[in-house]
Design an enzyme around this catalytic site. Sequence first.
Site, PDB file in Angstrom:
ATOM      1  N   CYS A 241      -8.298  -0.785  -8.242  1.00  0.00           N
ATOM      2  CA  CYS A 241      -7.145  -0.128  -7.608  1.00  0.00           C
ATOM      3  C   CYS A 241      -6.103   0.318  -8.618  1.00  0.00           C
ATOM      4  O   CYS A 241      -5.125   0.957  -8.247  1.00  0.00           O
ATOM      5  CB  CYS A 241      -6.500  -1.064  -6.588  1.00  0.00           C
ATOM      6  SG  CYS A 241      -5.915  -2.618  -7.298  1.00  0.00           S
TER       7      CYS A 241
ATOM      8  N   CYS B 233      -2.759   5.927  -2.851  1.00  0.00           N
ATOM      9  CA  CYS B 233      -2.356   4.893  -1.895  1.00  0.00           C
ATOM     10  C   CYS B 233      -2.246   3.543  -2.600  1.00  0.00           C
ATOM     11  O   CYS B 233      -1.268   2.809  -2.415  1.00  0.00           O
ATOM     12  CB  CYS B 233      -3.349   4.820  -0.742  1.00  0.00           C
ATOM     13  SG  CYS B 233      -2.851   3.707   0.604  1.00  0.00           S
TER      14      CYS B 233
END
Length: 229
Positions: A225, A115
């Site tokens: 991330c 994601c």
Amino acid sequence: MFSKEDIETLQQLTLEDGLQFISSKISEGIVFSTSLGQEDQVITDAIFKNNLPIKIFTLDTGRLFYEHYDLLSKNNSRYQKKTEVYFPEASDVENYVNSKGINAFYHSVENRKECCFIRKVKPLNRALENAKVWITGLRAEQSENRENMSVLEWDEERNLYKYNPLINWAYQDVLNYLEQNKVQELSLHKKGFISVGCQPCTRAIEEGENPRAGRWWWESSQKECGLHT
């Protein structure tokens, strides 16, 4: 492009002088990625106030807090300068959501990283195309992964320099700058949100917790991330 002496010089310069130094060495291709957090608001203020030839951009993942959009609008009004916005590819988001679920990132680290890759890393790579220097708001004390980062690094994968002007700043240094220069910031910070990412992946932290503890709090991971690893 940058020598060892340049790096040593940058380590001694103030934020504004460092940004001026980088701008004097390279006439174009300098970009700054802002997440609209406190560190990034400091750098945004220094760039816009001094009319430096540095492009500022942000990533709209589609899952941000309302407060992000409110602050972005206030920045544009205060400085009378625009921050460019990059979005993920619609087809990537659609395929991910339709195949795995709207909140699939809660189910595994692999899903969460996928994601982040779709919503952050791929748009970032587009924003960095043709860039020569990428300025970030990273600080060493934010996480173990950032402790050994230098003020200026060569990013082999992206073929550019990465300039981290706040890498040796303490959190109190950031707060002092914000107060002294009356810089606008996310209202979420006063509610315990120190490191703020996407809304479903960020919680307020408790007193004494690491600033990154509120990111992907359900995981045991490096709290990254993929943008800076």
